[in-house]
Design an enzyme around this catalytic site. Structure first.
Site, PDB file in Angstrom:
ATOM      1  N   HIS A  91       0.604   5.301   1.201  1.00  0.00           N
ATOM      2  CA  HIS A  91      -0.074   6.239   2.215  1.00  0.00           C
ATOM      3  C   HIS A  91       0.695   7.391   2.056  1.00  0.00           C
ATOM      4  O   HIS A  91       2.025   7.619   2.096  1.00  0.00           O
ATOM      5  CB  HIS A  91      -0.042   5.404   3.736  1.00  0.00           C
ATOM      6  CG  HIS A  91      -0.845   6.304   4.446  1.00  0.00           C
ATOM      7  ND1 HIS A  91      -2.270   6.369   4.682  1.00  0.00           N
ATOM      8  CD2 HIS A  91      -0.455   7.240   5.371  1.00  0.00           C
ATOM      9  CE1 HIS A  91      -2.569   7.188   5.486  1.00  0.00           C
ATOM     10  NE2 HIS A  91      -1.527   7.957   5.996  1.00  0.00           N
ATOM     11  N   ASN A  96       0.921  -1.180   0.071  1.00  0.00           N
ATOM     12  CA  ASN A  96      -0.246   0.150  -0.039  1.00  0.00           C
ATOM     13  C   ASN A  96       0.858   1.283   0.179  1.00  0.00           C
ATOM     14  O   ASN A  96       1.971   1.221   0.682  1.00  0.00           O
ATOM     15  CB  ASN A  96      -0.998   0.026   1.172  1.00  0.00           C
ATOM     16  CG  ASN A  96      -1.799   1.215   1.109  1.00  0.00           C
ATOM     17  OD1 ASN A  96      -2.511   1.321   0.190  1.00  0.00           O
ATOM     18  ND2 ASN A  96      -2.065   1.837   2.297  1.00  0.00           N
TER      19      ASN A  96
END
Ligand code: GRF
Length: 197
Positions: free
Chosen positions: A111, A109
């Site tokens: 972020h 991911n």
């Protein structure tokens, strides 16, 4: 060569950075599919232009609002496409259930802050930059991390710092963090994972 599946929800500028890095920064993996939980995500257009197969899986319209069914359908599609590594590139839904089990330690991911600052529940998109400006930090940035059962809690792979400038609005800051950090470290971190095992 690892097969990469990308999950998106919006504009897909991180997806675009990944597409553009194939063959240069990203040499140990190739994007084989893009899945969106939003039928209007412009990222789907970016995938189509790049000749990458796309799939829309919506939690409410396609999965009766059931989180487990949503995870199961995404997981089934990724397995059908023989995906080895999943990248969440602006995916605005929490990963859980079967997907997290089946792809344990194989989901990445991006972020838009320097975790552990400004992360966790409710910290997504512009909210992250609003919080950074509100707090008055002088430096923010982006983090690429592995995904686990804790929101934004997995092992950190790469981070890049970005200075906050006078007069920054959340929108201006978001753009700078994307340009100077996200779009640079995501391809590098994905290459790191694809070339590691
Ligand atoms: C990016 O800021 C990313 O860090 C966050 O959501 C935004 C998505 O942007 N997860 P895009 O869809 O990649 O343009």
């Amino acid at each position: 060569m690892k097969k990469i599946g990308v999950l998106i929800s919006g504009g897909g500028t991180n997806l675009q950075a990944l597409i553009d890095s194939q063959g240069s920064v990203l040499t140990s993996g190739t994007i084989v599919c893009v899945c969106s939980n939003n039928a209007d995500a412009y990222g789907l257009e970016r995938a189509k232009k790049a000749g990458i197969p796309t799939k829309i899986i919506r939690k409410n319209a396609d999965c009766g609002g059931d989180t487990d069914e949503f995870s199961r359908q995404i997981c089934d599609y990724m397995k059908k496409m023989r995906v080895d590594i999943i990248v969440l590139a602006g995916f605005m839904s929490i990963c859980g259930g079967e997907l997290l089990k089946e792809y344990a330690d194989r989901i990445i991911n991006i972020h838009p802050s320097l975790i552990p600052s400004f992360c966790g529940k409710g910290m997504y998109g512009l909210h992250v930059h609003e919080a950074a400006l509100e707090y008055g930090v002088k430096v923010t940035g982006a983090t690429v991390h592995m995904v686990n059962e804790v929101v934004d809690g997995g092992r950190i792979l790469m981070q890049k710092a970005v200075y906050i400038e006078d007069g920054d609005t959340p929108e201006i800051l978001q753009k700078r963090v994307m340009e100077q950090a996200e779009w640079k470290i995501l391809p590098k971190a994905v290459e790191l994972v694809c070339s590691s095992d």
